[in-house]
Design a protein around this motif. Sequence first.
Motif, PDB file in Angstrom:
ATOM      1  N   ALA A 163      37.676 -33.775 -16.826  1.00 10.91           N
ATOM      2  CA  ALA A 163      38.662 -32.691 -16.887  1.00 10.91           C
ATOM      3  C   ALA A 163      38.194 -31.509 -16.046  1.00 10.91           C
ATOM      4  N   GLY A 164      36.924 -31.187 -16.148  1.00 11.16           N
ATOM      5  CA  GLY A 164      36.383 -30.086 -15.346  1.00 11.16           C
ATOM      6  C   GLY A 164      36.476 -30.359 -13.862  1.00 11.16           C
ATOM      7  N   ASP A 165      36.195 -31.591 -13.460  1.00 10.94           N
ATOM      8  CA  ASP A 165      36.297 -31.949 -12.041  1.00 10.94           C
ATOM      9  C   ASP A 165      37.739 -31.830 -11.547  1.00 10.94           C
ATOM     10  N   ILE A 166      38.688 -32.296 -12.356  1.00 16.01           N
ATOM     11  CA  ILE A 166      40.102 -32.209 -11.980  1.00 16.01           C
ATOM     12  C   ILE A 166      40.526 -30.746 -11.851  1.00 16.01           C
ATOM     13  N   GLU A 167      40.101 -29.931 -12.811  1.00 13.73           N
ATOM     14  CA  GLU A 167      40.472 -28.512 -12.777  1.00 13.73           C
ATOM     15  C   GLU A 167      39.890 -27.794 -11.561  1.00 13.73           C
ATOM     16  N   ARG A 168      38.671 -28.156 -11.174  1.00 10.37           N
ATOM     17  CA  ARG A 168      38.068 -27.549  -9.986  1.00 10.37           C
ATOM     18  C   ARG A 168      38.825 -27.934  -8.715  1.00 10.37           C
ATOM     19  N   LEU A 169      39.359 -29.138  -8.667  1.00 12.61           N
ATOM     20  CA  LEU A 169      40.100 -29.594  -7.487  1.00 12.61           C
ATOM     21  C   LEU A 169      41.524 -29.056  -7.445  1.00 12.61           C
ATOM     22  N   THR A 170      42.184 -28.993  -8.591  1.00 11.52           N
ATOM     23  CA  THR A 170      43.599 -28.615  -8.627  1.00 11.52           C
ATOM     24  C   THR A 170      43.823 -27.141  -8.953  1.00 11.52           C
ATOM     25  N   HIS A 171      42.802 -26.479  -9.479  1.00 10.44           N
ATOM     26  CA  HIS A 171      42.918 -25.091  -9.935  1.00 10.44           C
ATOM     27  C   HIS A 171      43.978 -24.944 -11.024  1.00 10.44           C
ATOM     28  N   ARG A 172      44.139 -25.997 -11.802  1.00 10.89           N
ATOM     29  CA  ARG A 172      45.090 -26.004 -12.917  1.00 10.89           C
ATOM     30  C   ARG A 172      44.427 -26.654 -14.119  1.00 10.89           C
ATOM     31  N   PRO A 173      44.824 -26.272 -15.330  1.00  6.15           N
ATOM     32  CA  PRO A 173      44.270 -26.913 -16.527  1.00  6.15           C
ATOM     33  C   PRO A 173      44.635 -28.402 -16.557  1.00  6.15           C
ATOM     34  N   SER A 174      43.729 -29.208 -17.014  1.00  6.63           N
ATOM     35  CA  SER A 174      44.005 -30.633 -17.149  1.00  6.63           C
ATOM     36  C   SER A 174      43.976 -31.006 -18.618  1.00  6.63           C
ATOM     37  N   HIS A 175      44.756 -31.990 -18.960  1.00  7.21           N
ATOM     38  CA  HIS A 175      44.822 -32.474 -20.354  1.00  7.21           C
ATOM     39  C   HIS A 175      44.672 -33.983 -20.317  1.00  7.21           C
ATOM     40  N   LEU A 176      43.493 -34.443 -20.627  1.00  6.59           N
ATOM     41  CA  LEU A 176      43.226 -35.880 -20.618  1.00  6.59           C
ATOM     42  C   LEU A 176      43.348 -36.416 -22.031  1.00  6.59           C
ATOM     43  N   THR A 177      43.919 -37.583 -22.153  1.00  4.99           N
ATOM     44  CA  THR A 177      43.969 -38.256 -23.448  1.00  4.99           C
ATOM     45  C   THR A 177      43.074 -39.478 -23.381  1.00  4.99           C
ATOM     46  N   SER A 178      42.540 -39.838 -24.496  1.00  6.17           N
ATOM     47  CA  SER A 178      41.631 -40.994 -24.498  1.00  6.17           C
ATOM     48  C   SER A 178      42.393 -42.286 -24.693  1.00  6.17           C
TER      49      SER A 178
END
Length: 91
Positions: free
Chosen positions: A76-91
């Motif tokens: 999630a942190g990696d996605i947020e750093r790339l997109t500059h948007r909050p990410s919401h991952l589900t398991s």
Amino acid sequence: MAHTRTWRVEIDINEHDDERRTHAVARLYSGTPAPLRAEGVARRRPDDREVPEIGDELAVARALADLAHQLLEATAGDIERLTHRPSHLTS
């Protein structure tokens, strides 16, 4: 292009008879400089039968669950750093 990677999980299990406790440490080696590290603990009640395999399984399951949670958080942190948007991952 397809990529093949090998990640390795190493698990150390220690029993502490005097405390009726089993402790597991899981480390994920994925090629990054520092492996992810997670811990799990299982405790046996004084009146429970001593079955080491059960303590091992429970402590390892808890360590792996923690490791999975950490990996999701890292993703999630990696996605947020790339997109500059909050990410919401589900398991």
